[in-house]
Design a protein around this motif. Structure first.
Motif, PDB file in Angstrom:
ATOM      1  N   GLN A  76       0.848  -1.192   0.000  1.00  0.00           N
ATOM      2  CA  GLN A  76       0.000   0.000   0.000  1.00  0.00           C
ATOM      3  C   GLN A  76       0.884   1.243   0.000  1.00  0.00           C
ATOM      4  O   GLN A  76       1.696   1.425   0.906  1.00  0.00           O
ATOM      5  N   GLY A  80      -1.290   4.282   2.993  1.00  0.00           N
ATOM      6  CA  GLY A  80      -2.561   4.989   2.880  1.00  0.00           C
ATOM      7  C   GLY A  80      -2.536   6.435   3.321  1.00  0.00           C
ATOM      8  O   GLY A  80      -3.535   7.136   3.198  1.00  0.00           O
ATOM      9  N   LYS A  85      -6.152   4.424  -0.241  1.00  0.00           N
ATOM     10  CA  LYS A  85      -6.804   3.650   0.814  1.00  0.00           C
ATOM     11  C   LYS A  85      -7.711   2.548   0.287  1.00  0.00           C
ATOM     12  O   LYS A  85      -8.197   1.738   1.040  1.00  0.00           O
ATOM     13  N   TYR A  86      -7.947   2.556  -1.012  1.00  0.00           N
ATOM     14  CA  TYR A  86      -8.879   1.594  -1.595  1.00  0.00           C
ATOM     15  C   TYR A  86      -8.101   0.533  -2.362  1.00  0.00           C
ATOM     16  O   TYR A  86      -7.190   0.852  -3.111  1.00  0.00           O
ATOM     17  N   TRP A 104      -3.978  -0.514  -5.689  1.00  0.00           N
ATOM     18  CA  TRP A 104      -4.241   0.411  -4.592  1.00  0.00           C
ATOM     19  C   TRP A 104      -4.639   1.723  -5.242  1.00  0.00           C
ATOM     20  O   TRP A 104      -3.933   2.241  -6.092  1.00  0.00           O
TER      21      TRP A 104
END
Length: 119
Positions: A76, A80, A85-86, A104
């Motif tokens: 990630q 994030g 964050k997704y 990501w």
């Protein structure tokens, strides 16, 4: 203007200072299976995609930038903190594991240039 613009500006300044020229050729893509309705995607590189999400009337809802990785903290981007964050898996799977490959994503408000979940 926001963290994504700050990052892009710093990257452009660094590239200019070191004589690096980046050229992106956007290739229309279908990176997810099944395809997402009202989404359009382009590959920037083998590890990056950019996309747009629209409503049924084709009104732009948000812009998406995705970085290829696995569903684990190490992959990630900046854990994030910069808006990635997704996680969207390449294939629609029942259960996400740390070996699931996908992108990501950061979802950006097209009017402000800020991540949608920023405060």
């Amino acid at each position: 203007m926001g963290p994504i613009y700050d990052w892009l500006y710093r990257r452009a300044c660094r590239n200019r200072a070191f004589g690096i020229q980046e050229h992106y050729e956007f290739i229309y893509a279908h990176p997810f299976s099944p395809p997402l309705p009202n989404h359009h995607w382009w590959y920037i590189s083998n590890e990056e995609v950019v996309g747009i999400a629209t409503d049924e009337n084709k009104k732009l809802l948000h812009v998406i930038h995705g970085i290829l990785g696995k569903y684990r903290v190490e992959d990630q981007p900046y854990q994030g903190k910069t808006g990635y964050k997704y996680f969207r898996p390449l294939k629609n799977t029942e259960e996400l594991t740390e070996n699931t490959l996908g992108f990501w994503e950061i979802h950006i408000d097209p009017e402000t240039g800020l991540p949608l979940d920023s405060e």
